[in-house]
Design a protein around this motif. Structure first.
Motif, short mmCIF file in Angstrom:
data_model
loop_
_atom_site.label_atom_id
_atom_site.label_comp_id
_atom_site.label_asym_id
_atom_site.label_seq_id
_atom_site.Cartn_x
_atom_site.Cartn_y
_atom_site.Cartn_z
N LEU A 221 3.96 25.31 11.74
CA LEU A 221 4.58 24.59 10.63
C LEU A 221 5.38 25.55 9.76
O LEU A 221 6.50 25.23 9.35
CB LEU A 221 3.51 23.93 9.76
CG LEU A 221 3.07 22.51 10.08
CD1 LEU A 221 1.99 22.09 9.10
CD2 LEU A 221 4.23 21.54 10.03
N ARG A 222 4.81 26.71 9.48
CA ARG A 222 5.49 27.71 8.67
C ARG A 222 6.81 28.11 9.35
O ARG A 222 7.86 28.20 8.71
CB ARG A 222 4.55 28.91 8.49
CG ARG A 222 5.08 30.04 7.65
CD ARG A 222 5.18 29.71 6.19
NE ARG A 222 6.56 29.37 5.80
CZ ARG A 222 6.88 28.63 4.74
NH1 ARG A 222 5.95 28.15 3.96
NH2 ARG A 222 8.13 28.39 4.47
N GLN B 39 8.48 26.34 11.53
CA GLN B 39 9.38 25.19 11.51
C GLN B 39 10.18 25.15 10.21
O GLN B 39 11.40 25.03 10.22
CB GLN B 39 8.57 23.90 11.67
CG GLN B 39 9.42 22.64 11.66
CD GLN B 39 8.58 21.38 11.54
OE1 GLN B 39 7.65 21.32 10.72
NE2 GLN B 39 8.87 20.37 12.32
N ALA B 40 9.47 25.32 9.09
CA ALA B 40 10.13 25.30 7.78
C ALA B 40 11.12 26.47 7.66
O ALA B 40 12.26 26.27 7.21
CB ALA B 40 9.10 25.36 6.66
N MET C 285 14.21 25.83 9.85
CA MET C 285 15.08 24.79 9.30
C MET C 285 15.86 25.35 8.12
O MET C 285 17.04 25.03 7.94
CB MET C 285 14.24 23.59 8.87
CG MET C 285 13.79 22.73 10.02
SD MET C 285 12.66 21.42 9.51
CE MET C 285 13.82 20.17 8.95
N GLN C 286 15.21 26.20 7.33
CA GLN C 286 15.89 26.82 6.20
C GLN C 286 17.04 27.70 6.68
O GLN C 286 18.12 27.67 6.11
CB GLN C 286 14.88 27.65 5.38
CG GLN C 286 15.49 28.38 4.20
CD GLN C 286 16.12 27.44 3.18
OE1 GLN C 286 15.44 26.66 2.50
NE2 GLN C 286 17.45 27.49 3.07
N TYR D 182 -2.41 23.32 1.79
CA TYR D 182 -1.29 24.08 2.35
C TYR D 182 -0.53 23.26 3.39
O TYR D 182 0.71 23.23 3.39
CB TYR D 182 -1.80 25.40 2.94
CG TYR D 182 -0.71 26.37 3.36
CD1 TYR D 182 -0.83 27.12 4.52
CD2 TYR D 182 0.44 26.54 2.59
CE1 TYR D 182 0.14 28.02 4.90
CE2 TYR D 182 1.43 27.43 2.97
CZ TYR D 182 1.28 28.17 4.13
OH TYR D 182 2.25 29.06 4.49
N LEU E 227 3.39 22.15 3.24
CA LEU E 227 4.33 22.45 4.32
C LEU E 227 5.03 21.18 4.80
O LEU E 227 6.23 21.18 5.09
CB LEU E 227 3.62 23.14 5.49
CG LEU E 227 3.26 24.61 5.28
CD1 LEU E 227 2.30 25.10 6.36
CD2 LEU E 227 4.51 25.48 5.27
N HIS E 228 4.27 20.08 4.89
CA HIS E 228 4.87 18.80 5.26
C HIS E 228 5.95 18.40 4.26
O HIS E 228 7.02 17.93 4.64
CB HIS E 228 3.80 17.70 5.31
CG HIS E 228 2.92 17.78 6.52
ND1 HIS E 228 1.77 17.05 6.65
CD2 HIS E 228 3.05 18.48 7.67
CE1 HIS E 228 1.21 17.31 7.82
NE2 HIS E 228 1.96 18.17 8.46
N GLU F 54 7.65 20.41 2.35
CA GLU F 54 8.77 21.34 2.49
C GLU F 54 9.70 20.91 3.63
O GLU F 54 10.93 20.89 3.47
CB GLU F 54 8.21 22.75 2.76
CG GLU F 54 9.19 23.87 2.48
CD GLU F 54 8.57 25.25 2.71
OE1 GLU F 54 7.34 25.39 2.51
OE2 GLU F 54 9.32 26.16 3.09
N VAL F 55 9.10 20.54 4.75
CA VAL F 55 9.89 20.11 5.91
C VAL F 55 10.64 18.82 5.58
O VAL F 55 11.80 18.63 5.97
CB VAL F 55 9.00 19.94 7.16
CG1 VAL F 55 9.71 19.22 8.27
CG2 VAL F 55 8.52 21.29 7.64
N LEU G 121 13.58 19.75 3.47
CA LEU G 121 14.62 20.40 4.29
C LEU G 121 15.35 19.38 5.14
O LEU G 121 16.56 19.50 5.37
CB LEU G 121 13.99 21.49 5.16
CG LEU G 121 13.59 22.76 4.41
CD1 LEU G 121 12.62 23.60 5.23
CD2 LEU G 121 14.82 23.60 4.07
N ARG H 5 17.91 17.78 2.96
CA ARG H 5 19.07 18.65 2.71
C ARG H 5 19.95 18.80 3.94
O ARG H 5 21.18 18.83 3.84
CB ARG H 5 18.60 20.00 2.19
CG ARG H 5 18.08 19.92 0.75
CD ARG H 5 17.16 21.04 0.39
NE ARG H 5 17.86 22.31 0.39
CZ ARG H 5 17.28 23.50 0.34
NH1 ARG H 5 15.96 23.58 0.29
NH2 ARG H 5 17.97 24.62 0.34
N LEU H 6 19.33 18.86 5.10
CA LEU H 6 20.12 18.95 6.33
C LEU H 6 20.90 17.66 6.55
O LEU H 6 22.06 17.68 6.96
CB LEU H 6 19.21 19.22 7.54
CG LEU H 6 18.84 20.68 7.77
CD1 LEU H 6 17.71 20.79 8.79
CD2 LEU H 6 20.04 21.48 8.26
#
Lengths: 196, 86
Positions: A159-160, A162-163, A166-167, B48, B52-53, B55-56, B59, B62-63
């Motif tokens: 997951l880390r 993936q983020a 994507m960034q 955490y 993270l979910h 954050e994705v 993103l 934004r994409l």
């Protein structure tokens, strides 16, 4: 803990396939549809890049349960789709074991109830958190104890990544857009400067 | 992580897994966890994962925004196509 370079490459490639199918294709999508497609691409990319784990199977299975996802999944996965959709034969064993474990736990708890109130509270809290974790980790319902923690560890690392990936995609595309915009305006600015 | 003797998992393997999990958590959470209990570790891990979910999800927003102006004729589309061909 980091993912392998191979993961990053596979992720980006799969992500770009998703972009191609959802953005670059002649069909125009609304914001929400495009966002869902991007998110779907990102999850598929993460699962494909990681390879075979309990959580990757759980993730793909979960994503393909939604009817609206299926055609897009087939499009971006191609021939991998059939392979990834094959059911995991070992999973049937686990529900039977769970019953046995639960039965033995109940007997244990009845014996210890009067003795250890604090212990019971701590165990209840752990059980509650474990249940929450099982919901958060894809395929978690059929995992327990060690395998749940093991899969959680792997899932969090992925997951880390993936983020982060994507960034960096976002940054790269933003930068390339800026470059292609500035290329258009630069000659004009030069001309006006020379004129003065 | 398979042992030749049996499928039983050792205490060592469990504590190794737990410490690895703890090391993944972001600094701010780790600092307040000097005496980590199982429940606390699980709680922090759940938090955490949820962050993270989020954050994705952000993103993806934004994409999607960024690509709203990307049609099949834009230079970015060409870049993507050429990367995929290689």
């Amino acid at each position: 803990m980091q993912v392998a370079e191979a993961f990053k490459h596979a992720f980006l490639k799969q992500m770009l396939l998703g972009f191609q199918a959802s953005v670059v294709s002649p069909k125009s999508m609304g914001f929400q549809e495009r966002k869902s497609a991007i998110k779907l691409s990102a999850d598929v990319a993460m699962a494909v890049a990681r390879g075979t784990r309990k959580w990757t199977r759980g993730l793909i299975a979960g994503l393909s349960k939604e009817h609206q996802n299926r055609s897009f999944l087939q499009l971006i996965l191609g021939e991998q789709y059939e392979r990834l959709m094959k059911p995991c034969h070992s999973s049937w064993k686990i529900p039977r074991c769970k019953k046995i474990v639960r039965r033995s736990l109940r007997v244990c708890c009845r014996r210890k109830k009067k003795k250890n109130q604090v212990g019971v509270l701590a165990r209840t809290l752990v059980a509650k958190r474990t249940q929450e974790l099982k919901i958060l980790v894809p395929g978690g319902e059929s995992m327990d104890g060690f395998s749940l923690l093991d899969e959680t560890l792997d899932y969090v690392v992925s997951l880390r990544a993936q983020a982060d990936l994507m960034q960096s995609l976002l940054t790269t595309i933003e930068a390339s857009k800026l470059r292609s915009h500035s290329k258009g305006t630069l000659p004009e600015r030069k001309a006006s400067y020379v004129g003065n | 992580m398979s042992s030749r003797r049996s499928s039983r998992i050792t205490d060592e393997e469990i504590s190794e897994l737990i410490s690895k999990l703890q090391s993944l958590l972001p600094e701010s959470r780790r600092r307040s966890m000097s005496r980590a209990s199982a429940a606390k570790l699980l709680k922090e891990t759940c938090s955490y994962i949820k962050s993270l979910h989020r954050e994705v999800d952000d993103l993806s927003d934004r994409l999607s925004d960024l690509m709203s102006s990307m049609d099949s004729g834009s230079p970015q589309a060409d870049i993507i196509r050429s990367i995929l061909r290689s």
